[in-house]
Write a protein that holds these residues in place. Sequence first.
Motif, PDB file in Angstrom:
ATOM      1  N   ALA A  10       0.843  -1.192   0.000  1.00  0.00           N
ATOM      2  CA  ALA A  10       0.000   0.000   0.000  1.00  0.00           C
ATOM      3  C   ALA A  10       0.881   1.245   0.000  1.00  0.00           C
ATOM      4  O   ALA A  10       2.000   1.233   0.496  1.00  0.00           O
ATOM      5  N   SER A  11       0.366   2.338  -0.579  1.00  0.00           N
ATOM      6  CA  SER A  11       1.140   3.582  -0.606  1.00  0.00           C
ATOM      7  C   SER A  11       0.211   4.772  -0.451  1.00  0.00           C
ATOM      8  O   SER A  11      -0.978   4.697  -0.751  1.00  0.00           O
ATOM      9  N   LYS A  12       0.788   5.890   0.028  1.00  0.00           N
ATOM     10  CA  LYS A  12       0.014   7.097   0.242  1.00  0.00           C
ATOM     11  C   LYS A  12       0.895   8.311  -0.003  1.00  0.00           C
ATOM     12  O   LYS A  12       2.044   8.361   0.424  1.00  0.00           O
ATOM     13  N   THR A  13       0.358   9.302  -0.719  1.00  0.00           N
ATOM     14  CA  THR A  13       1.008  10.600  -0.855  1.00  0.00           C
ATOM     15  C   THR A  13       0.003  11.677  -0.490  1.00  0.00           C
ATOM     16  O   THR A  13      -1.193  11.415  -0.377  1.00  0.00           O
ATOM     17  N   GLY A  35      -0.395   6.984   8.403  1.00  0.00           N
ATOM     18  CA  GLY A  35      -0.352   7.246   6.971  1.00  0.00           C
ATOM     19  C   GLY A  35      -0.994   6.150   6.152  1.00  0.00           C
ATOM     20  O   GLY A  35      -1.579   6.408   5.096  1.00  0.00           O
ATOM     21  N   ILE A  36      -0.910   4.911   6.607  1.00  0.00           N
ATOM     22  CA  ILE A  36      -1.504   3.761   5.908  1.00  0.00           C
ATOM     23  C   ILE A  36      -2.666   3.171   6.709  1.00  0.00           C
ATOM     24  O   ILE A  36      -3.755   2.967   6.189  1.00  0.00           O
ATOM     25  N   ASN A  52       4.760   5.372   2.684  1.00  0.00           N
ATOM     26  CA  ASN A  52       4.029   6.615   2.913  1.00  0.00           C
ATOM     27  C   ASN A  52       4.928   7.819   2.657  1.00  0.00           C
ATOM     28  O   ASN A  52       6.038   7.906   3.180  1.00  0.00           O
ATOM     29  N   GLU A  53       4.423   8.749   1.825  1.00  0.00           N
ATOM     30  CA  GLU A  53       5.108  10.020   1.626  1.00  0.00           C
ATOM     31  C   GLU A  53       4.243  11.192   2.082  1.00  0.00           C
ATOM     32  O   GLU A  53       4.627  12.353   1.918  1.00  0.00           O
ATOM     33  N   ALA A  54       3.078  10.908   2.640  1.00  0.00           N
ATOM     34  CA  ALA A  54       2.175  11.962   3.092  1.00  0.00           C
ATOM     35  C   ALA A  54       2.614  12.507   4.441  1.00  0.00           C
ATOM     36  O   ALA A  54       3.126  11.780   5.291  1.00  0.00           O
ATOM     37  N   GLU A  55       2.385  13.788   4.647  1.00  0.00           N
ATOM     38  CA  GLU A  55       2.537  14.354   5.983  1.00  0.00           C
ATOM     39  C   GLU A  55       1.378  13.868   6.841  1.00  0.00           C
ATOM     40  O   GLU A  55       0.215  13.922   6.433  1.00  0.00           O
ATOM     41  N   VAL A  56       1.678  13.375   8.032  1.00  0.00           N
ATOM     42  CA  VAL A  56       0.651  12.945   8.978  1.00  0.00           C
ATOM     43  C   VAL A  56       0.646  13.967  10.101  1.00  0.00           C
ATOM     44  O   VAL A  56       1.614  14.081  10.869  1.00  0.00           O
ATOM     45  N   LYS A  57      -0.439  14.722  10.200  1.00  0.00           N
ATOM     46  CA  LYS A  57      -0.445  15.885  11.084  1.00  0.00           C
ATOM     47  C   LYS A  57      -1.702  15.913  11.934  1.00  0.00           C
ATOM     48  O   LYS A  57      -2.811  15.719  11.436  1.00  0.00           O
ATOM     49  N   ILE A  67       0.234   8.229  16.875  1.00  0.00           N
ATOM     50  CA  ILE A  67       0.373   8.696  15.499  1.00  0.00           C
ATOM     51  C   ILE A  67       1.626   8.105  14.879  1.00  0.00           C
ATOM     52  O   ILE A  67       2.704   8.163  15.469  1.00  0.00           O
ATOM     53  N   GLY A  68       1.485   7.518  13.681  1.00  0.00           N
ATOM     54  CA  GLY A  68       2.638   6.935  13.005  1.00  0.00           C
ATOM     55  C   GLY A  68       2.609   7.176  11.506  1.00  0.00           C
ATOM     56  O   GLY A  68       1.542   7.337  10.909  1.00  0.00           O
ATOM     57  N   GLY A  69       3.774   7.177  10.904  1.00  0.00           N
ATOM     58  CA  GLY A  69       3.848   7.351   9.455  1.00  0.00           C
ATOM     59  C   GLY A  69       3.204   6.213   8.694  1.00  0.00           C
ATOM     60  O   GLY A  69       2.644   6.417   7.606  1.00  0.00           O
TER      61      GLY A  69
END
Length: 211
Positions: A10-13, A35-36, A52-57, A67-69
Amino acid sequence: EAEVQQLVDASKTGQVSVANLELFESNTEAFAVGGIVGGHQGKTITVKSCHNEAEVKCTFSGGTFNIGGILGQTKRSTIQECVNKGAVTISQNTQNCRVGGIIGFTDGASKISKCQNSGAVTNTQPNSCAKYAMAGGIAGVVNNANAVVEECVNDATGTVTANLNTDNNYSGAGGIVGSLENKPTLKKNSNYGKIVAVNTDVTDITQNYAL
């Protein structure tokens, strides 16, 4: 034998952002943001080769946050060969918060192996209401004697920052794990990231083999 569920490749941006949540049930233990995957408390799962390349904020005040990437929270999971490149950040007033480049919090017999983080991990609590604030390049908190973190890398760009803004409570920052509780196993991990700690205990694991 426990049934194993799998999440592979799985991937996320983009961005994962949490704000203005309303807590409807007073017995809710924690919010989990990833993130995932947000949170997992059921059967054993395998999270493998996720990216994961998304910012998790998180900009929500109050309550407990994990909270985790890749994954916010789990009791028993295998997290293998996952990569986080997004910043993982909370900068509001919470009661308790665990933040990690790969996973925020695990309190079960999880195995985190061959994962890599290059995103900045930041846990800043501006006021003194926080009781517990942890930040780790790979995991915020690992709390189980049967948990293992091995062959993971926190890169030079994975700066870990923890600032509780008070010297009356408990916080920790680590290149690999922010806080180790109940003697989990760490081996063959490497940290190259800078650690910024204010009123915070530091576990700067540059390399470890049997901690």
